[in-house]
Design an enzyme around this catalytic site. Sequence first.
Site, mmCIF file in Angstrom:
data_model
loop_
_atom_site.group_PDB
_atom_site.id
_atom_site.type_symbol
_atom_site.label_atom_id
_atom_site.label_comp_id
_atom_site.label_asym_id
_atom_site.label_seq_id
_atom_site.Cartn_x
_atom_site.Cartn_y
_atom_site.Cartn_z
ATOM 1 N N ARG A 65 0.822 -1.223 0.000
ATOM 2 C CA ARG A 65 0.000 0.000 0.000
ATOM 3 C C ARG A 65 0.848 1.263 0.000
ATOM 4 O O ARG A 65 0.418 2.299 0.515
ATOM 5 C CB ARG A 65 -0.977 0.031 1.185
ATOM 6 C CG ARG A 65 -2.041 -1.055 1.129
ATOM 7 C CD ARG A 65 -3.187 -0.763 2.078
ATOM 8 N NE ARG A 65 -4.096 -1.895 2.164
ATOM 9 C CZ ARG A 65 -4.541 -2.412 3.300
ATOM 10 N NH1 ARG A 65 -4.169 -1.893 4.451
ATOM 11 N NH2 ARG A 65 -5.372 -3.441 3.286
ATOM 12 N N ARG A 104 -3.285 5.807 -0.001
ATOM 13 C CA ARG A 104 -3.988 6.765 0.849
ATOM 14 C C ARG A 104 -3.105 7.628 1.725
ATOM 15 O O ARG A 104 -3.533 8.682 2.189
ATOM 16 C CB ARG A 104 -4.973 5.997 1.735
ATOM 17 C CG ARG A 104 -6.018 5.255 0.937
ATOM 18 C CD ARG A 104 -6.790 4.263 1.792
ATOM 19 N NE ARG A 104 -5.939 3.175 2.263
ATOM 20 C CZ ARG A 104 -6.373 2.187 3.041
ATOM 21 N NH1 ARG A 104 -7.629 2.166 3.439
ATOM 22 N NH2 ARG A 104 -5.549 1.228 3.415
ATOM 23 N N ARG A 162 -6.731 11.344 -7.151
ATOM 24 C CA ARG A 162 -7.890 10.462 -7.058
ATOM 25 C C ARG A 162 -9.183 11.211 -6.741
ATOM 26 O O ARG A 162 -10.267 10.610 -6.737
ATOM 27 C CB ARG A 162 -7.667 9.441 -5.923
ATOM 28 C CG ARG A 162 -7.033 8.118 -6.262
ATOM 29 C CD ARG A 162 -7.957 7.092 -6.901
ATOM 30 N NE ARG A 162 -9.319 7.048 -6.430
ATOM 31 C CZ ARG A 162 -9.736 6.368 -5.362
ATOM 32 N NH1 ARG A 162 -8.892 5.661 -4.652
ATOM 33 N NH2 ARG A 162 -11.001 6.367 -5.021
ATOM 34 N N ASP A 202 -6.606 -3.239 -7.344
ATOM 35 C CA ASP A 202 -7.316 -3.812 -6.203
ATOM 36 C C ASP A 202 -7.522 -5.292 -6.494
ATOM 37 O O ASP A 202 -7.648 -5.685 -7.663
ATOM 38 C CB ASP A 202 -8.663 -3.123 -5.993
ATOM 39 C CG ASP A 202 -9.308 -3.566 -4.683
ATOM 40 O OD1 ASP A 202 -9.074 -2.903 -3.650
ATOM 41 O OD2 ASP A 202 -10.024 -4.585 -4.679
ATOM 42 N N TYR A 261 -14.627 -12.921 -0.185
ATOM 43 C CA TYR A 261 -15.425 -11.766 -0.594
ATOM 44 C C TYR A 261 -16.666 -12.195 -1.370
ATOM 45 O O TYR A 261 -17.769 -11.679 -1.161
ATOM 46 C CB TYR A 261 -14.584 -10.810 -1.451
ATOM 47 C CG TYR A 261 -13.716 -9.885 -0.660
ATOM 48 C CD1 TYR A 261 -14.274 -8.932 0.193
ATOM 49 C CD2 TYR A 261 -12.330 -9.944 -0.754
ATOM 50 C CE1 TYR A 261 -13.469 -8.068 0.923
ATOM 51 C CE2 TYR A 261 -11.520 -9.084 -0.027
ATOM 52 C CZ TYR A 261 -12.095 -8.148 0.817
ATOM 53 O OH TYR A 261 -11.304 -7.296 1.549
#
Length: 354
Positions: free
Chosen positions: A37, A41, A50, A86, A161
């Site tokens: 990551r 973020r 973004r 992702d 998921y």
Amino acid sequence: MNANVRPSGPPTQTYDSAFLKACRREPVPHTPVWFMRQAGRSLPEYLKVREGIPMLESCMRPELVTEITLQPVRRHKVDAAIYFSDIVVPLKAIGVDLDIKPGVGPVVAEPIRTRADLERLRDLTPEDVHYVTEAIGMLTAELGETPLIGFAGAPFTLASYLVEGGPSRNHEHTKALMYGDPQLWADLLDRLAEITGAFLKVQIEAGASAVQLFDSWVGALAPADYRRSVMPASAKVFREVEKYGVPRIHFGVGTGELLGLMGEAGADVVGVDWRVPLDEAARRVGPGKALQGNLDPAVLFSTPEAVETKTREVLDAAAGLEGHVFNLGHGVLPTTDPDALTRLVDYVHTQTAR
């Protein structure tokens, strides 16, 4: 196969990089560093580009993917880039109705729980993810000698998921299916292994120098269940890409009890979270594998002196390893100070210079 790929190895430009040497357990000029990551973020420049663009859409814009992937390489001087995407991208590409909801994560409109549901998972073709090929072409041109790591979600985590319909704390629907209908479960994971293998092949053929298989949720399983119900599918993914000769990294969270089995599944490098010291992890994994890890991401919120002390502990535990790639024990937390990451890269490089 891409013209700049050796028949038995990654792209020639990146072949002698510290990162790939460490993955191959060869002598390195310094311990290589990258962060899970790292593209994302925690960076203000990421948040800026973004702004107003949904996550899945941002993964399908080659110019945006290229910019985001390059940002931490420019800022932190890490030894490898990780492709910005992702784990649910290949599922979206084959028509699964899902979305990534801010603050929640991937949410699947119609969970997969029956054999009829399984038929909705068709094969993945390169055309389904043409934007990945395009973005990696742009990236490798920019990165030069810096390797690009491709990645995918492992079959168990993707299945979780799909079966749960979204993130889950206890994986009750997943385990109910795994125990209650072992044949359907095996068929679901086998189908996901084929999709995942195809997705990784696209990335390698486009120019990725290594690949990482993320099994984010597999720490929820006992070793016997992993060996029987998960490992065959993960091993299939690794076999699918073995012929390319690029290093294959396997990482999961909370997988201290599974480290040996995860190595057995076929990875060249086993990622270790922060819960197990690297010297102990090496004992569990056994010889013939490099290790990746494993500073606790939360340590970066402490003082620079504390970060250095904890980093030194990781490096000391790694001193006897056959190969070591420095990383966090999981992804960069969203509110991490980017300067702390830059300092960390510099510290590891300085402390380990040969």
